[in-house]
Each structure stands twice: as structure tokens, then as C-alpha cells.
Enzyme design. Sequence first.
Site, short mmCIF file in Angstrom:
data_model
loop_
_atom_site.label_atom_id
_atom_site.label_comp_id
_atom_site.label_asym_id
_atom_site.label_seq_id
_atom_site.Cartn_x
_atom_site.Cartn_y
_atom_site.Cartn_z
N ALA A 72 35.22 46.44 42.27
CA ALA A 72 36.38 47.26 42.62
C ALA A 72 36.36 47.45 44.13
O ALA A 72 36.37 48.56 44.65
CB ALA A 72 36.33 48.60 41.90
N ASN A 101 44.75 33.62 51.45
CA ASN A 101 45.15 34.47 50.33
C ASN A 101 45.79 35.73 50.91
O ASN A 101 45.27 36.32 51.86
CB ASN A 101 43.92 34.83 49.49
CG ASN A 101 44.26 35.72 48.30
OD1 ASN A 101 44.51 36.91 48.45
ND2 ASN A 101 44.24 35.14 47.11
N CYS A 132 48.80 43.13 42.21
CA CYS A 132 48.82 44.36 43.01
C CYS A 132 49.94 45.26 42.51
O CYS A 132 50.99 44.77 42.07
CB CYS A 132 49.07 44.04 44.49
SG CYS A 132 47.88 42.91 45.20
N LYS A 167 48.54 33.06 42.43
CA LYS A 167 47.34 33.37 41.65
C LYS A 167 47.72 34.29 40.50
O LYS A 167 48.16 35.42 40.71
CB LYS A 167 46.28 34.02 42.54
CG LYS A 167 44.91 34.17 41.87
CD LYS A 167 43.87 34.55 42.90
CE LYS A 167 42.47 34.56 42.29
NZ LYS A 167 41.43 34.84 43.32
N ASN A 194 42.82 35.21 37.77
CA ASN A 194 42.24 36.30 38.53
C ASN A 194 41.29 37.06 37.58
O ASN A 194 41.11 36.66 36.44
CB ASN A 194 43.35 37.20 39.07
CG ASN A 194 42.97 37.93 40.34
OD1 ASN A 194 41.80 38.24 40.55
ND2 ASN A 194 43.95 38.20 41.20
N THR A 195 40.73 38.14 38.03
CA THR A 195 39.75 38.85 37.20
C THR A 195 40.41 39.59 36.04
O THR A 195 41.57 39.99 36.11
CB THR A 195 38.96 39.87 38.04
OG1 THR A 195 39.89 40.76 38.67
CG2 THR A 195 38.12 39.18 39.09
N GLY A 219 32.86 35.89 36.56
CA GLY A 219 31.61 35.24 36.17
C GLY A 219 31.73 34.53 34.84
O GLY A 219 32.82 34.43 34.26
N GLY A 245 37.32 30.87 37.19
CA GLY A 245 36.77 31.77 36.18
C GLY A 245 35.43 31.30 35.64
O GLY A 245 35.37 30.46 34.76
N GLY A 267 33.71 31.19 42.67
CA GLY A 267 33.74 32.57 43.13
C GLY A 267 32.42 33.29 43.00
O GLY A 267 31.59 33.27 43.91
#
Length: 305
Positions: A72, A101, A132, A167, A194-195, A219, A245, A267
Site C-alpha cells: 500500500a 507509467n 485510481c 494497465k 494490476n494487483t 507475486g 502477475g 515485478g
Amino acid sequence: MAKPDLSVEISGIKLRNPVMTASGTFGYGKEFSDYLDLEKIGAIITKGLSLRPKAGNPTPRIVETPGGMLNAIGLQNVGIDAFIGEKLPFLRTVDTPVIVNLYGNTLEEYGELAEKLDRLPEVAGLEVNISCPNVKQGGIVFGTDPNAAAEVVGLVRRSTSKPLIIKLSPNVTDVVRMADACVNAGADALSLINTLTGMAIDLQKRRPILANITGGLSGPAIKPVALRMVWQVSQAMAVPIIGIGGIMSATDALEFMLAGATAVQVGTANFLDPSAAQTIAAGIEDYLAKNGISDVKELIGALKI
């Protein structure tokens, strides 16, 4: 047999190999230059940039989880002006495509950033983070609503002639619908995923471990979800895809290519091994050589169903 051809192309951006670095895990490139040869990877994707500097979230903002990590960070970055003045000079010296980015909290911020970056010849392309909240529309996340996403993509498309990569967030019920909205609005390519939003709890304190309460899961834990989404999008439309990912090895990267990705981003692995991207690129070359494959592009979308 001659050395295998590892080169791929994403919307006019020519990569020497399909391995890129994922935004937010590789700084602005220079931070990792002592650990790997930046000219042995396909592209550098910068930490997400905003119009103004951002300090990010309070700590703790990273926690390890089984099979991955939650972060975060809060999109901490130096801002566009400091990037141009302090970070870009080093990147000019590296013979590897630089993709910036960017993110905003309003449509106007996205457009203004894209206009500023459009003037920089050193920037090969833009990757737009749409995960976002839109502060002008009650905090709805751009990347979870097709109409909001299309608005962002359309505005950025009108603000730049550079290749435009969007993304995608996995925190949606229909990733193909989101992908379609972005492509129809002007995206040249898509990067996903993305996460995933997650959280961790301290049993003794009975409190969230992250100060922000929730964070982004990345991860190996998210790899199966990412593979599935890459495959779904690749089956639905003809658009260049960059897979993200849980890519920790050449095997992981090649699986994403079979699922339909033209390139991949590394990543979380960068935190475990700063040379991970170069190692993975070398591993892909080794796999091709051992299996008599002359061109990595033969593997794109070659999954047998």
C-alpha cells in the site's frame, strides 16, 4: 542453429526481448543499474508518475503473505517535473526503450501528464494506470467502470501520439468488457493484471497490518488469475497484450506468452533478485535454443485447447 530471435514489438515499440520491468518495482531504472545490464532487457517501465510529487501512504505499507506480498505504497513518486529534470537524464544514456507509467485522480490530470510526456522524444510509450479513484465522481475507480475507463483512455489518446498501453485492474467481474472499452477508446495495447486488492490482519493486535488497511496483492499467488485473464482477453480481441502477475522465472514468462501475451513484466521478483528480469530473459533464450525454436514469436498464443 543460430541464436533464437527474442525480439518482439508492442505497437511500434521494438523490444530486444519480451521481458519488461513492472512499474513500482524497478524505481526509475538507475536504482537497479548496479545489479543487471539494463541493455539486456526489453524495456524499462518507470514508477508511476503524477503531476505533482506524492509522499505515499503511512507505514507499515508492505507485508509479506503466503505466495506473495501486499503493498500500500500509495503511488509515491517525484512528480513529472522532477522526473524530467532528475531521472530522465540517466535514462537517455541507456539503449533500452523507456515506457512511462502515469496516473491521475481526475481526467484533467491524466490529460495534462500525457501532454507533457508527449513532448519527450526519449519516452517510447505510455502505460496508463487506471486503478485510481476519480475524486470528482465520488471516488469510483476508473479501471472498474467501462465508461470511466473509456473516458480516461479517450482523453489520453487525444493528448499524445505515443503508443498507449492501458494497465487493467483484475478487480472487476468482466475483464474482457473492460479491455474492449479501452481498445475502442484508443488503447494500442493492454497490460494485465494490476494487483488484486487484499488485506492482512495482526491477530494479537486485532488490527490490519497495513496502515492503509487494504493493499495490492502481487507475486506467485496471483499468477493463475493473471494467466486466465490474459488468455480471456487474447481470445476476445486482436490487441497486443503484456502479461503481468507472479512472473518469477522464464517458465512463468513463457506460460504467459502461450496464453496470448506478446511480452511480460517482471515485478515482485525484482525485490527478491534485482537481476531477475535479465535472468528471465536469458532463461527464455535458453528454452528456445534447447527446444529448437528459432523465434519467440512462435509461442505467442500457441496454447493448445
